[in-house]
Design a protein around this motif. Structure first.
Motif, PDB file in Angstrom:
ATOM      1  N   THR A  32       0.833  -1.203   0.000  1.00 47.97           N
ATOM      2  CA  THR A  32       0.000   0.000   0.000  1.00 47.97           C
ATOM      3  C   THR A  32       0.868   1.253   0.000  1.00 47.97           C
ATOM      4  N   LEU A  33       1.903   1.267   0.834  1.00 54.44           N
ATOM      5  CA  LEU A  33       2.790   2.427   0.917  1.00 54.44           C
ATOM      6  C   LEU A  33       3.492   2.698  -0.404  1.00 54.44           C
ATOM      7  N   GLN A  34       3.911   1.639  -1.078  1.00 55.06           N
ATOM      8  CA  GLN A  34       4.570   1.798  -2.372  1.00 55.06           C
ATOM      9  C   GLN A  34       3.655   2.522  -3.352  1.00 55.06           C
ATOM     10  N   GLU A  35       2.378   2.166  -3.343  1.00 58.43           N
ATOM     11  CA  GLU A  35       1.424   2.781  -4.254  1.00 58.43           C
ATOM     12  C   GLU A  35       1.036   4.191  -3.809  1.00 58.43           C
ATOM     13  N   LEU A  36       0.897   4.382  -2.503  1.00 59.06           N
ATOM     14  CA  LEU A  36       0.578   5.720  -1.996  1.00 59.06           C
ATOM     15  C   LEU A  36       1.714   6.693  -2.259  1.00 59.06           C
ATOM     16  N   ASN A  37       2.935   6.213  -2.180  1.00 59.03           N
ATOM     17  CA  ASN A  37       4.097   7.064  -2.429  1.00 59.03           C
ATOM     18  C   ASN A  37       4.043   7.671  -3.829  1.00 59.03           C
ATOM     19  N   GLY A  38       3.532   6.918  -4.789  1.00 55.86           N
ATOM     20  CA  GLY A  38       3.425   7.417  -6.151  1.00 55.86           C
ATOM     21  C   GLY A  38       2.420   8.536  -6.317  1.00 55.86           C
ATOM     22  N   LEU A  39       1.594   8.758  -5.302  1.00 54.03           N
ATOM     23  CA  LEU A  39       0.591   9.829  -5.353  1.00 54.03           C
ATOM     24  C   LEU A  39       1.122  11.140  -4.773  1.00 54.03           C
ATOM     25  N   SER A  40       2.356  11.138  -4.309  1.00 55.30           N
ATOM     26  CA  SER A  40       3.044  12.340  -3.787  1.00 55.30           C
ATOM     27  C   SER A  40       2.282  13.044  -2.666  1.00 55.30           C
ATOM     28  N   ILE A  65       8.604   5.043   5.974  1.00 57.76           N
ATOM     29  CA  ILE A  65       7.934   6.046   5.138  1.00 57.76           C
ATOM     30  C   ILE A  65       8.867   7.226   4.885  1.00 57.76           C
ATOM     31  N   LYS A  66       9.547   7.655   5.942  1.00 56.08           N
ATOM     32  CA  LYS A  66      10.439   8.809   5.809  1.00 56.08           C
ATOM     33  C   LYS A  66      11.773   8.447   5.179  1.00 56.08           C
ATOM     34  N   ASN A  67      12.387   7.391   5.649  1.00 58.31           N
ATOM     35  CA  ASN A  67      13.768   7.098   5.255  1.00 58.31           C
ATOM     36  C   ASN A  67      13.892   6.239   4.002  1.00 58.31           C
ATOM     37  N   LYS A  68      12.867   5.439   3.723  1.00 65.24           N
ATOM     38  CA  LYS A  68      12.888   4.584   2.534  1.00 65.24           C
ATOM     39  C   LYS A  68      12.148   5.216   1.368  1.00 65.24           C
ATOM     40  N   TYR A  69      10.972   5.787   1.652  1.00 62.58           N
ATOM     41  CA  TYR A  69      10.151   6.346   0.581  1.00 62.58           C
ATOM     42  C   TYR A  69      10.327   7.853   0.407  1.00 62.58           C
TER      43      TYR A  69
END
Length: 291
Positions: A32-40, A65-69
């Motif tokens: 989910t985080l991977q996909e949400l990250n693409g939404l900026s 979330i902060k350090n990886k994405y």
């Protein structure tokens, strides 16, 4: 980065996710985080686990979330079942992970767990964090009043105490009638509450979900929303799409009224977040005009 600084330039859009239950795979939330990250998003908050358990998973996910994405993160922190020593350990851990933002909460009372006496209210936790760390502190607010309060006026008075204790910004509980939120904003202005306030929006995709929210939060359902549920409750795809459309309609109206930001309760559903984010992206990304 402290998320309060985001409000100076644009309407803020943030997402909320929750750690998986013990019986679920951690991969679910990371997908989910991977996909949400693409939404900026401007930031992503992480709840304190199912039933208020699990600081380790909350902190671990918030750190990634902060350090990886590369997205600013917020860690939820309820206090009713913690001592001061517990909270000190947690905020030191947050500092080590580079997390600068905390959503400070009282937390839900559990009849099976005797609450500690160090923090009876969120304002107690907020003051303690301010004394012992350099964090941006977010507080919760309730456009229709907290279920445990003595009414909306009492609730606003308690919110002022929370803000005076050191709250830097606020995120509202979900609501389905924007008029409640606008009335709430007027009351906060009268009370001298001047921190940014984000509107919490939850897209409802099934009838059972909203019935649970009404029971837990005591939110009111407009007639328009009730008719949508009655018409589409037996058609999951139609109900999902109607829920998304209703949320978008709410958000467009809120942004047009110049609110500070939108906080989307994603329920770990990136599809819904994507549909809503894409629909409002041109509205969110308009720079604020400064005098």
């Amino acid at each position: 980065m402290k998320t309060r600084d985001l409000f100076n330039r644009k309407t803020v859009l943030s997402f909320e996710v929750f750690p998986p239950k013990k019986t679920s795979s951690i991969d679910i939330v990371y997908n989910t985080l991977q996909e949400l990250n693409g939404l900026s998003p401007d930031f992503i908050s992480v709840t304190y686990g199912a039933g208020g358990n699990g600081s380790d998973s909350t902190i671990s996910i918030a750190a990634d979330i902060k350090n990886k994405y590369g997205v600013e993160s917020v860690a939820h922190l309820p206090c009713i079942n913690f001592t001061k020593e517990n909270i000190l350990d947690i905020i030191r851990n947050l500092e080590t992970k580079g997390i600068e933002n905390i959503l400070a909460l009282r937390g839900d009372l559990n009849p099976e767990v005797m609450p500690k006496n160090d923090f009876k209210h969120a304002s107690d936790l907020i003051a303690f964090i301010k004394e012992n760390g350099n964090f941006n502190i977010i507080g919760a607010c309730y456009p229709e009043g907290h279920m445990d309060s003595g009414g909306i006026i009492s609730d606003i008075q308690n919110l002022k105490i929370k803000v005076d204790a050191g709250t830097d910004q606020l995120i509202s509980q979900l609501f389905f009638n924007n008029s409640y939120f606008y009335s709430f904003l007027e009351r906060t202005k009268i009370a001298g509450i001047n921190v940014p306030i984000q509107a919490g929006i939850m897209p409802v995709t099934n009838k059972k979900q909203i019935e649970r929210m009404v029971t837990l939060c005591g939110v009111n359902l407009p007639e328009k929303f009730i008719k949508i549920m009655e018409k589409y409750e037996h058609n999951p795809i139609a109900m999902r799409d109607a829920g998304i459309a209703y949320a978008i309609d709410q958000i467009v109206d809120l942004i047009a009224q110049g609110i500070d930001g939108i906080h989307l309760y994603t329920m770990n559903n990136s599809y819904i977040a994507e549909k809503i984010s894409n629909a409002i992206s041109s509205l969110i990304n308009i720079e604020k005009i400064t005098a």
